[in-house]
Design an enzyme around this catalytic site. Structure first.
Site, PDB file in Angstrom:
ATOM      1  N   ASP A  21       2.106  -1.263  -2.277  1.00 52.94           N
ATOM      2  CA  ASP A  21       3.563  -1.409  -2.131  1.00 52.94           C
ATOM      3  C   ASP A  21       3.935  -2.872  -1.897  1.00 52.94           C
ATOM      4  O   ASP A  21       3.153  -3.644  -1.349  1.00 52.94           O
ATOM      5  CB  ASP A  21       4.029  -0.536  -0.951  1.00 52.94           C
ATOM      6  CG  ASP A  21       5.523  -0.308  -0.970  1.00 52.94           C
ATOM      7  OD1 ASP A  21       6.167  -0.605  -1.999  1.00 52.94           O
ATOM      8  OD2 ASP A  21       6.060   0.155   0.049  1.00 52.94           O
ATOM      9  N   GLY A  22       5.152  -3.216  -2.305  1.00 50.14           N
ATOM     10  CA  GLY A  22       5.695  -4.537  -2.012  1.00 50.14           C
ATOM     11  C   GLY A  22       5.765  -5.476  -3.208  1.00 50.14           C
ATOM     12  O   GLY A  22       6.097  -6.651  -3.043  1.00 50.14           O
ATOM     13  N   ARG A  25       9.455  -6.755  -3.550  1.00 48.19           N
ATOM     14  CA  ARG A  25       9.839  -7.736  -2.519  1.00 48.19           C
ATOM     15  C   ARG A  25       9.089  -9.050  -2.714  1.00 48.19           C
ATOM     16  O   ARG A  25       9.613 -10.125  -2.465  1.00 48.19           O
ATOM     17  CB  ARG A  25       9.583  -7.159  -1.122  1.00 48.19           C
ATOM     18  CG  ARG A  25      10.697  -6.249  -0.671  1.00 48.19           C
ATOM     19  CD  ARG A  25      10.290  -5.381   0.460  1.00 48.19           C
ATOM     20  NE  ARG A  25       9.386  -4.317   0.013  1.00 48.19           N
ATOM     21  CZ  ARG A  25       8.663  -3.568   0.806  1.00 48.19           C
ATOM     22  NH1 ARG A  25       8.673  -3.771   2.099  1.00 48.19           N
ATOM     23  NH2 ARG A  25       7.906  -2.609   0.304  1.00 48.19           N
ATOM     24  N   HIS A  38       5.011  -6.796 -10.287  1.00 50.41           N
ATOM     25  CA  HIS A  38       4.030  -5.833 -10.806  1.00 50.41           C
ATOM     26  C   HIS A  38       2.921  -6.566 -11.578  1.00 50.41           C
ATOM     27  O   HIS A  38       1.747  -6.245 -11.460  1.00 50.41           O
ATOM     28  CB  HIS A  38       4.706  -4.808 -11.722  1.00 50.41           C
ATOM     29  CG  HIS A  38       5.749  -3.978 -11.026  1.00 50.41           C
ATOM     30  ND1 HIS A  38       5.532  -3.404  -9.794  1.00 50.41           N
ATOM     31  CD2 HIS A  38       7.018  -3.624 -11.388  1.00 50.41           C
ATOM     32  CE1 HIS A  38       6.625  -2.729  -9.430  1.00 50.41           C
ATOM     33  NE2 HIS A  38       7.542  -2.859 -10.365  1.00 50.41           N
ATOM     34  N   ARG A  72      13.502   5.155 -11.263  1.00 48.26           N
ATOM     35  CA  ARG A  72      13.831   3.713 -11.289  1.00 48.26           C
ATOM     36  C   ARG A  72      14.584   3.374 -12.577  1.00 48.26           C
ATOM     37  O   ARG A  72      14.580   4.157 -13.532  1.00 48.26           O
ATOM     38  CB  ARG A  72      12.533   2.895 -11.213  1.00 48.26           C
ATOM     39  CG  ARG A  72      11.911   3.020  -9.842  1.00 48.26           C
ATOM     40  CD  ARG A  72      10.914   1.937  -9.553  1.00 48.26           C
ATOM     41  NE  ARG A  72      10.500   2.052  -8.159  1.00 48.26           N
ATOM     42  CZ  ARG A  72       9.729   1.197  -7.540  1.00 48.26           C
ATOM     43  NH1 ARG A  72       9.256   0.136  -8.175  1.00 48.26           N
ATOM     44  NH2 ARG A  72       9.416   1.367  -6.272  1.00 48.26           N
ATOM     45  N   LEU A 132     -18.737   3.559  -9.215  1.00 48.39           N
ATOM     46  CA  LEU A 132     -17.425   3.838  -8.612  1.00 48.39           C
ATOM     47  C   LEU A 132     -16.554   4.690  -9.540  1.00 48.39           C
ATOM     48  O   LEU A 132     -16.516   4.443 -10.741  1.00 48.39           O
ATOM     49  CB  LEU A 132     -16.711   2.498  -8.352  1.00 48.39           C
ATOM     50  CG  LEU A 132     -15.266   2.580  -7.853  1.00 48.39           C
ATOM     51  CD1 LEU A 132     -15.237   2.998  -6.379  1.00 48.39           C
ATOM     52  CD2 LEU A 132     -14.549   1.237  -8.036  1.00 48.39           C
TER      53      LEU A 132
HETATM   54  C1  FPP Z   1       5.076  -0.633  -5.584  1.00 47.37           C
HETATM   55  O1  FPP Z   1       5.856  -1.778  -5.385  1.00 47.37           O
HETATM   56  C2  FPP Z   1       4.277  -0.727  -6.797  1.00 47.37           C
HETATM   57  C3  FPP Z   1       4.398   0.077  -7.887  1.00 47.37           C
HETATM   58  C4  FPP Z   1       5.400   1.153  -7.969  1.00 47.37           C
HETATM   59  C5  FPP Z   1       3.572  -0.124  -9.092  1.00 47.37           C
HETATM   60  C6  FPP Z   1       2.152  -0.557  -8.927  1.00 47.37           C
HETATM   61  C7  FPP Z   1       1.670  -0.999 -10.243  1.00 47.37           C
HETATM   62  C8  FPP Z   1       0.864  -2.066 -10.498  1.00 47.37           C
HETATM   63  C9  FPP Z   1       0.275  -2.922  -9.443  1.00 47.37           C
HETATM   64  C10 FPP Z   1       0.611  -2.387 -11.936  1.00 47.37           C
HETATM   65  C11 FPP Z   1      -0.697  -2.104 -12.532  1.00 47.37           C
HETATM   66  C12 FPP Z   1      -1.489  -1.031 -11.940  1.00 47.37           C
HETATM   67  C13 FPP Z   1      -2.687  -0.619 -12.419  1.00 47.37           C
HETATM   68  C14 FPP Z   1      -3.419   0.428 -11.663  1.00 47.37           C
HETATM   69  C15 FPP Z   1      -3.299  -1.135 -13.634  1.00 47.37           C
HETATM   70  P1  FPP Z   1       7.440  -1.654  -5.328  1.00 47.37           P
HETATM   71  O2  FPP Z   1       7.967  -1.919  -6.692  1.00 47.37           O
HETATM   72  O3  FPP Z   1       7.812  -0.321  -4.764  1.00 47.37           O
HETATM   73  O4  FPP Z   1       7.794  -2.800  -4.336  1.00 47.37           O
HETATM   74  P2  FPP Z   1       9.037  -2.885  -3.329  1.00 47.37           P
HETATM   75  O5  FPP Z   1       8.884  -1.752  -2.357  1.00 47.37           O
HETATM   76  O6  FPP Z   1       8.887  -4.218  -2.695  1.00 47.37           O
HETATM   77  O7  FPP Z   1      10.274  -2.745  -4.162  1.00 47.37           O
END
Ligand code: FPP
Length: 247
Positions: A21-22, A25, A38, A72, A132
């Site tokens: 998460d994050g 932000r 991302h 979203r 893994l």
């Molecule tokens: C949460 O941050 C993150 C996600 C919803 C997406 C995670 C995806 C990746 C890291 C991309 C690639 C992943 C793989 C496994 C190849 P948020 O957008 O909710 O952040 P916020 O809470 O700060 O808005």
């Protein structure tokens, strides 16, 4: 001493799950669009997967896209789908080199057709690996999973294939998308939020929880080791007393 040096290799968790998460932000902090966060999160995915494989962990589960994430804005969903599948395709040779097997949990039916096909190709390409298991939770939520298990059990019951006395905890666990995957020993959530957000609700009954304020794109191998060291200092009792646990 680094956190890596503090790890007791005889007491490793066999399954670590992460709520990444994050990203949004982090992007905001850098004055950029959410997708920039991302994109930078991908490096953390790479590093943590490598760290888990190097340590010899059995399972690493990453919450990549939740059922709720379908709400979203469409451009963010589209960008995330592209990023997900491109990253997985780019990483597949490295996964093979490191003997990592790719698995997914979640309602993949909702993914765009091409995304599904490309994802399945990568899963097939790594299916013989024995190191893994990297489990990507995509279009996943625990309530979706439990509801699906209940409808599946109801169907079996209506065909006469299952009776109430057949249903115990193991039976229920076998109807979940995590069948054949042990419950997580450690769950990490980044970005300072102190909640579970519909992730693995059945499976985390006795999981140790670890929260850090670090945003996901800043989560490094050393931060991952720090979480494992914290886990190794916990006393897990599974509902028993201290004395019983030491026997
Ligand atoms: C949460 O941050 C993150 C996600 C919803 C997406 C995670 C995806 C990746 C890291 C991309 C690639 C992943 C793989 C496994 C190849 P948020 O957008 O909710 O952040 P916020 O809470 O700060 O808005």
């Amino acid at each position: 001493m680094t956190y890596k040096q503090q790890i007791n290799t005889d007491k490793l968790p066999s399954h670590v799950a992460i709520i990444m998460d994050g990203n949004g932000r982090w992007a905001q902090q850098h004055g950029k669009e959410r997708i920039y966060g991302h994109q930078h999160g991908v490096q953390a995915v790479h590093d943590v997967t490598e760290a888990a494989a190097e340590l010899g962990l059995g399972y690493l589960t990453l919450y990549a896209f939740s059922t709720e994430n379908w709400n979203r804005p469409q451009p963010e969903i589209d960008a995330l789908m592209v990023l997900l599948v491109q990253t997985i395709e780019n990483e597949t040779p490295t996964l093979n080199k490191n003997n990592v097997r790719l698995l997914t949990i979640g309602n993949l039916e909702r993914l765009p057709e091409q995304t599904k096909i490309r994802l399945q190709r990568c899963i097939d390409a790594t299916s013989k690996n024995t190191g893994l298991s990297l489990v990507l939770a995509i279009s996943y939520s625990a309530r979706w999973e439990i509801t699906k298990a209940m409808t599946d059990i109801a169907k079996m019951a209506s065909y006469g294939g299952v009776k109430p006395e057949d249903i115990d905890e193991e039976f229920v666990a076998r109807q979940l998308s995590t069948r054949n995957i042990p419950d997580p020993d450690l769950l990490i959530r980044t970005s300072g939020e102190l909640r579970i957000s519909n992730f693995l609700l059945w499976q985390i009954a006795y999981t140790e929880l670890y929260f850090t304020d670090i945003y996901w794109p800043d989560f490094t191998k050393e931060e991952f080791y720090k979480a494992i060291v914290s886990y190794q200092h916990r006393q897990r009792r599974f509902g028993k007393t201290n004395e019983q646990q030491q026997q």
